[in-house]
Scaffold this motif. Structure first.
Motif, short mmCIF file in Angstrom:
data_model
loop_
_atom_site.label_atom_id
_atom_site.label_comp_id
_atom_site.label_asym_id
_atom_site.label_seq_id
_atom_site.Cartn_x
_atom_site.Cartn_y
_atom_site.Cartn_z
N ALA A 125 -31.93 117.84 29.55
CA ALA A 125 -31.94 117.04 30.78
C ALA A 125 -33.19 117.32 31.62
O ALA A 125 -33.73 118.42 31.59
N VAL A 126 -33.65 116.31 32.33
CA VAL A 126 -34.79 116.46 33.23
C VAL A 126 -34.42 115.87 34.57
O VAL A 126 -34.00 114.71 34.66
N THR A 127 -34.55 116.67 35.62
CA THR A 127 -34.36 116.12 36.96
C THR A 127 -35.63 116.35 37.75
O THR A 127 -36.37 117.30 37.51
N GLY A 128 -35.90 115.44 38.67
CA GLY A 128 -37.07 115.56 39.53
C GLY A 128 -36.63 115.83 40.95
O GLY A 128 -35.44 115.98 41.22
N GLU A 129 -37.60 115.92 41.83
CA GLU A 129 -37.24 116.15 43.22
C GLU A 129 -38.03 115.22 44.12
O GLU A 129 -39.22 115.00 43.92
N LEU A 130 -37.34 114.66 45.10
CA LEU A 130 -37.97 113.72 46.02
C LEU A 130 -37.69 114.19 47.44
O LEU A 130 -36.53 114.31 47.84
N GLY A 131 -38.73 114.49 48.16
CA GLY A 131 -38.57 114.90 49.56
C GLY A 131 -38.62 113.68 50.46
O GLY A 131 -39.61 112.97 50.45
N PRO A 132 -37.55 113.40 51.21
CA PRO A 132 -37.58 112.25 52.12
C PRO A 132 -38.66 112.44 53.19
O PRO A 132 -39.04 113.57 53.50
N PRO A 133 -39.16 111.32 53.76
CA PRO A 133 -40.26 111.42 54.73
C PRO A 133 -39.81 111.93 56.09
O PRO A 133 -38.63 111.92 56.42
N LYS A 134 -40.80 112.36 56.88
CA LYS A 134 -40.52 112.89 58.21
C LYS A 134 -40.59 111.78 59.26
O LYS A 134 -40.63 112.05 60.44
N SER A 135 -40.66 110.54 58.78
CA SER A 135 -40.67 109.41 59.71
C SER A 135 -39.83 108.30 59.09
O SER A 135 -39.35 108.45 57.98
N VAL A 136 -39.66 107.21 59.82
CA VAL A 136 -38.89 106.11 59.27
C VAL A 136 -39.80 105.33 58.33
O VAL A 136 -40.56 104.48 58.74
N ASP A 137 -39.74 105.68 57.06
CA ASP A 137 -40.62 105.03 56.10
C ASP A 137 -39.88 104.82 54.79
O ASP A 137 -40.07 105.58 53.83
N PRO A 138 -39.01 103.80 54.74
CA PRO A 138 -38.24 103.61 53.51
C PRO A 138 -39.13 103.29 52.30
O PRO A 138 -38.76 103.61 51.17
N ASP A 139 -40.29 102.70 52.56
CA ASP A 139 -41.15 102.33 51.44
C ASP A 139 -41.67 103.54 50.68
O ASP A 139 -41.90 103.48 49.48
N LEU A 140 -41.86 104.64 51.42
CA LEU A 140 -42.33 105.85 50.76
C LEU A 140 -41.28 106.35 49.76
O LEU A 140 -41.60 106.74 48.64
N VAL A 141 -40.00 106.30 50.20
CA VAL A 141 -38.91 106.71 49.30
C VAL A 141 -38.87 105.78 48.10
O VAL A 141 -38.74 106.22 46.95
N ARG A 142 -38.99 104.47 48.36
CA ARG A 142 -38.98 103.50 47.27
C ARG A 142 -40.10 103.77 46.27
O ARG A 142 -39.92 103.74 45.06
N LYS A 143 -41.29 104.03 46.84
CA LYS A 143 -42.46 104.26 45.99
C LYS A 143 -42.24 105.47 45.08
O LYS A 143 -42.47 105.41 43.87
N LYS A 144 -41.76 106.55 45.69
CA LYS A 144 -41.52 107.77 44.91
C LYS A 144 -40.42 107.54 43.87
O LYS A 144 -40.50 108.04 42.75
N ALA A 145 -39.39 106.79 44.24
CA ALA A 145 -38.28 106.54 43.31
C ALA A 145 -38.77 105.73 42.11
O ALA A 145 -38.41 106.02 40.97
N ARG A 146 -39.60 104.71 42.40
CA ARG A 146 -40.15 103.89 41.30
C ARG A 146 -41.01 104.72 40.36
O ARG A 146 -41.03 104.53 39.16
N LEU A 147 -41.72 105.66 40.98
CA LEU A 147 -42.61 106.54 40.22
C LEU A 147 -41.82 107.39 39.21
O LEU A 147 -42.24 107.61 38.08
N LEU A 148 -40.65 107.88 39.66
CA LEU A 148 -39.89 108.82 38.84
C LEU A 148 -38.92 108.12 37.88
O LEU A 148 -38.52 108.69 36.87
N LYS A 149 -38.56 106.89 38.22
CA LYS A 149 -37.56 106.16 37.44
C LYS A 149 -37.99 106.05 35.97
O LYS A 149 -39.12 105.67 35.68
N GLY A 150 -37.09 106.41 35.09
CA GLY A 150 -37.40 106.32 33.67
C GLY A 150 -38.01 107.60 33.11
O GLY A 150 -38.02 107.78 31.90
N PHE A 151 -38.51 108.45 33.99
CA PHE A 151 -39.10 109.70 33.51
C PHE A 151 -38.16 110.89 33.71
O PHE A 151 -38.31 111.92 33.08
N VAL A 152 -37.25 110.73 34.65
CA VAL A 152 -36.27 111.79 34.89
C VAL A 152 -34.87 111.18 34.80
O VAL A 152 -34.70 109.98 34.99
N ASP A 153 -33.88 112.03 34.54
CA ASP A 153 -32.51 111.53 34.42
C ASP A 153 -31.86 111.35 35.79
O ASP A 153 -30.98 110.52 35.96
#
Lengths: 139, 323
Positions: B17-45
């Motif tokens: 198994a492979v898990t990654g880690e995503l640190g949520p932003p320190k401001s209201v920036d949902p796009d940053l979370v989306r961007k990071k999630a898209r980046l990791l999707k398919g590469f980690v479980d």
């Protein structure tokens, strides 16, 4: 009548004060009202900044000091070394009951004998565990 | 199947198994979370969503986990005992499960004085082991900590949260004997997977692992070894000095310092550690965490030869990664 009721509380508070002074001096008691000293090598786990009752957090330093107060030793390192010295490490293997915060600042001695704290269930678990063969013992 | 989450599917299928880690932003920036999630999707479980890590205020882990879910990746929601009492923790477990979060990692939490709100009151109502036990009770028995059943009216059916439960372990912090004991306690409380502290010191990790294997604990729970790519030797020195519970060998710092391409060397070291971990009996996966460097995770997964990630028909990460 009010006065009488108040007077009837005097022995309780007298005992509470004696208990507090004794335990504060000897164990640096935090008056949680539900003592687990007998399971933790007679070292109070409430001295831990995170008040962990089930063992040390992941932040213990390489020299066994606390992550929050680098000058202090990790309480759980103390508990473990004292439990080993007293041959009581088996008592650390069972998961502790959750703290009942209603009992804070009440007499743990009275709570112990009246059964208000969670110790009865905990002790039952300990006893049940002792009767099992070692391979089946679960925390 | 306890939760039939993607992570559970991968682990029970026997794959690494492979898990990654995503640190949520320190401001209201949902796009940053989306961007990071898209980046990791398919590469980690699954992607760990940290819960105010190092006690610094950020977007809450449940909100970020929901955004990650919308992006089609699978979150592992981290929960700490620092900020919430048992009431809030239980309601957040129910809320997260209602939103579709299927993995929860239970932690004690970094102490307040280490973060940006050092004057805050810590909660620590229950500890991490009790949190695991509480969540397991909710899932397996359909009951709250107090014993009440999880149903709305007397006649309605019990609807427990279906969650895959994780906990953390630190193989490097003393005393070693107690670490094994505490590990066993976490399993007994109901943990399904364990993510370890970041491993730089393989020797110490092996020592800890051999104790776990001797006790037969590795069969009861899936151990995911933590790894972290670092950008420079300064990061290692900083961690050695300031992050408690870390063990970093001197020769690793020296190796990083002498490297000409330090970032590439950091990735190389990380890949090497993953490959060494794969050879060990008892390690069933890796957890790759970074310090604001999520974009390197796909490269590490690829270099470590862990692609393609197994996909399951109903899994959230079924599609192949888009480049």
């Amino acid at each position: 009548m009010n006065l009488l009721r108040r007077l009837s509380r005097v022995p309780y508070y007298a005992l509470l004060i004696v208990e507090f002074i004794f335990k504060k001096l000897v164990f640096r008691c935090h008056m949680c009202g539900q003592c687990v000293l007998q399971f933790t090598g007679f070292t109070c786990p409430m001295r831990c900044p995170k008040q962990l009752r089930d063992g040390p957090c992941g932040g213990t330093r390489e020299n066994s000091h606390c992550e929050v107060y680098p000058e202090r030793k990790c309480i759980w390192a103390l508990i473990y070394s004292r439990s080993r010295f007293l041959r009581r490490t088996r008592k650390l293997e069972v998961i502790q009951f959750t703290i009942d915060w209603r009992l804070e600042n009440t007499s743990a001695w009275i709570n112990y004998f009246s059964g208000r704290d969670g110790q009865r269930e905990f002790k039952r678990n300990l006893r049940r565990r002792r009767n099992l063969p070692p391979s089946e013992r679960q925390p | 199947m306890k939760a039939s989450s993607n992570l559970e599917n991968v682990i029970s299928s026997g794959a690494f198994a492979v898990t990654g880690e995503l640190g949520p932003p320190k401001s209201v920036d949902p796009d940053l979370v989306r961007k990071k999630a898209r980046l990791l999707k398919g590469f980690v479980d699954a992607v760990n969503i940290t819960d105010n890590q190092t006690a610094i205020v950020r977007v809450s882990s449940m909100a970020a986990a929901t955004i990650v879910l919308e992006e089609g990746a699978e979150p592992v929601m981290q929960m700490t005992c620092r900020d919430r009492n048992r009431l809030a923790l239980q309601s957040d477990i129910l809320g997260a499960a209602a939103l579709g979060v299927k993995n929860i990692l239970c932690l004690s939490g970094d102490y307040m004085t280490l973060g940006n709100q050092p004057d805050a009151k810590g909660v620590y109502d229950i500890d991490s082991i009790q949190l695991v036990r509480m969540a397991a009770k909710m899932r397996d028995e359909g009951k709250l900590l107090c014993g009440e059943e999880l149903k709305n009216t007397r006649k309605s059916e019990v609807l427990p949260p279906r969650i895959f439960l994780g906990a953390a372990a630190n193989p490097f912090a003393p005393p070693l004997d107690f670490r094994v004991l505490r590990f066993a306690k976490k399993i007994a409380a109901g943990a399904d997977f364990i993510q370890t502290q970041t491993i730089f010191d393989l020797g110490k990790f092996k020592e800890w692992l051999s104790r776990i294997v001797d006790a037969g604990l590795h069969e009861k729970v899936a151990i995911l070894g933590g790894v972290m790519p670092v950008k420079s030797h300064k990061a290692l020195i900083y961690m050695k000095k300031n992050v408690a519970g870390m063990s970093i060998p001197e020769q690793l710092i020296k190796r990083m310092e002498q490297a000409t391409e330090r970032k590439a060397e950091g990735v190389k070291i990380c890949v090497e550690i993953i490959q060494r971990l794969r050879e060990l009996n008892g390690v069933r996966g890796v957890h790759i965490s970074t310090v604001e460097w999520e974009k390197v995770i796909p490269e590490i997964v690829e270099l470590a030869g862990l692609l393609p990630r197994p996909s399951f028909a109903k899994g959230a990460i079924a599609e192949s990664p888009s480049s």
